[in-house]
Write a protein that holds these residues in place. Structure first.
Motif, mmCIF file in Angstrom:
data_model
loop_
_atom_site.group_PDB
_atom_site.id
_atom_site.type_symbol
_atom_site.label_atom_id
_atom_site.label_comp_id
_atom_site.label_asym_id
_atom_site.label_seq_id
_atom_site.Cartn_x
_atom_site.Cartn_y
_atom_site.Cartn_z
ATOM 1 N N VAL A 1 -0.900 4.490 -29.381
ATOM 2 C CA VAL A 1 -1.399 5.516 -28.613
ATOM 3 C C VAL A 1 -0.686 6.978 -29.081
ATOM 4 O O VAL A 1 0.545 7.244 -29.118
ATOM 5 N N GLN A 2 -1.425 8.095 -29.319
ATOM 6 C CA GLN A 2 -1.262 9.339 -29.700
ATOM 7 C C GLN A 2 -1.763 10.284 -28.665
ATOM 8 O O GLN A 2 -2.929 10.432 -28.973
ATOM 9 N N PRO A 3 -0.849 10.956 -27.828
ATOM 10 C CA PRO A 3 -1.529 12.011 -27.219
ATOM 11 C C PRO A 3 -1.622 13.106 -28.140
ATOM 12 O O PRO A 3 -1.202 13.528 -29.021
ATOM 13 N N LEU A 4 -2.924 13.813 -27.713
ATOM 14 C CA LEU A 4 -3.415 15.088 -28.541
ATOM 15 C C LEU A 4 -3.224 16.248 -27.721
ATOM 16 O O LEU A 4 -2.917 16.109 -26.567
ATOM 17 N N GLU A 5 -3.526 17.290 -28.385
ATOM 18 C CA GLU A 5 -3.016 18.795 -27.695
ATOM 19 C C GLU A 5 -4.191 18.990 -27.080
ATOM 20 O O GLU A 5 -3.994 19.770 -26.167
ATOM 21 N N THR A 6 -5.409 18.528 -27.172
ATOM 22 C CA THR A 6 -6.671 19.012 -26.519
ATOM 23 C C THR A 6 -6.333 18.294 -25.014
ATOM 24 O O THR A 6 -6.401 17.007 -24.813
ATOM 25 N N GLN A 7 -7.032 19.144 -24.111
ATOM 26 C CA GLN A 7 -7.257 18.636 -22.847
ATOM 27 C C GLN A 7 -8.711 18.335 -22.474
ATOM 28 O O GLN A 7 -9.591 18.943 -23.310
ATOM 29 N N PHE A 8 -9.122 17.679 -21.360
ATOM 30 C CA PHE A 8 -10.482 17.457 -21.126
ATOM 31 C C PHE A 8 -10.741 17.807 -19.690
ATOM 32 O O PHE A 8 -9.566 18.031 -18.853
#
Length: 223
Positions: A123-130
């Motif tokens: 699992v890799q958290p990304l910088e982009t939000q939604f």
């Protein structure tokens, strides 16, 4: 003072907070009330796990929890139902614990899907939000998804003779969908037992669940 925390909440990191809260409440009780608390503790226990089910580790649960809270996209690498590795970027809408197992409800291309957390390989958290879809309700989605999942998985039918005691507990053991099937059961025989059909997703699932009924159920069909 000991506190039994359900497995899903424990793995979410809630053990210490719950234990601290209960200790404070216990300390505030008077002598008689504290005795009543211990009496209840020794007579009622909530076990959130199902028979024959081992709790699988969910090492990425905390990372997913943070992404859900912060509304950050995730890149998942997971095992599919066929045990084939797959990778996908998702919008994590929410976490659901069912029968001691954590599931992630996430958007993929605008469509909500369900992933079992224990099957995550990375699992890799990304910088982009939604942004969460307007009107999305986690509880409503989960209820509808579970109903569809159960219906799609039901493929193996077993005809059983069931004791009156077990018959009353079928909704507890097998879910509220049993209520409708129970209305189709035959009238009680001379011993009070009823005959009805139950549907499972496979022979293996039927065998596991029916064996857990012990002597309270007799298989009539198939042989």
């Amino acid at each position: 003072m000991m506190l039994s925390v359900p497995g899903p909440l424990d793995r979410l990191g809630a053990r210490q907070e719950l234990a601290s809260a209960v200790r404070k409440l216990s300390a505030a009780l008077s002598g008689p009330a504290r005795a009543d608390e211990e009496k209840v503790r020794q007579r009622f226990l909530l076990d959130w796990s199902w028979w024959f089910h081992s709790q699988e580790p969910a090492p990425y649960l905390n990372a997913i929890q943070q992404a859900v809270w912060q509304e950050r996209r995730l890149r998942l690498r997971y095992r599919t139902f066929l045990q084939v590795p797959a990778e996908v970027e998702v919008d994590p809408y929410g976490l659901v614990a069912k029968a001691g197992i954590w599931y992630l409800v996430a958007g993929v291309g605008g469509t909500a899907r369900v992933f079992q957390v224990a099957w995550m390989m990375d699992v890799q958290p990304l910088e982009t939000q939604f942004s969460r879809p307007a009107g999305f309700d986690l509880a409503s989605f989960w209820q509808e998804w579970c109903a569809g999942y159960e219906q799609s998985r039901q493929a193996f039918t077993v005809r059983l003779r069931i004791s009156p005691g077990l018959f009353k507990l079928l909704p507890l053991y097998m879910g509220r969908r049993m209520v409708e099937q129970m209305t189709q059961a035959s009238p009680p025989d001379a011993d009070g037992w009823l005959t009805m059909s139950l549907t499972f997703e496979s022979l293996e699932a039927a065998r596991e669940r029916i064996l857990s009924f012990g002597g309270a159920a007799e298989v009539l069909e198939p042989e």
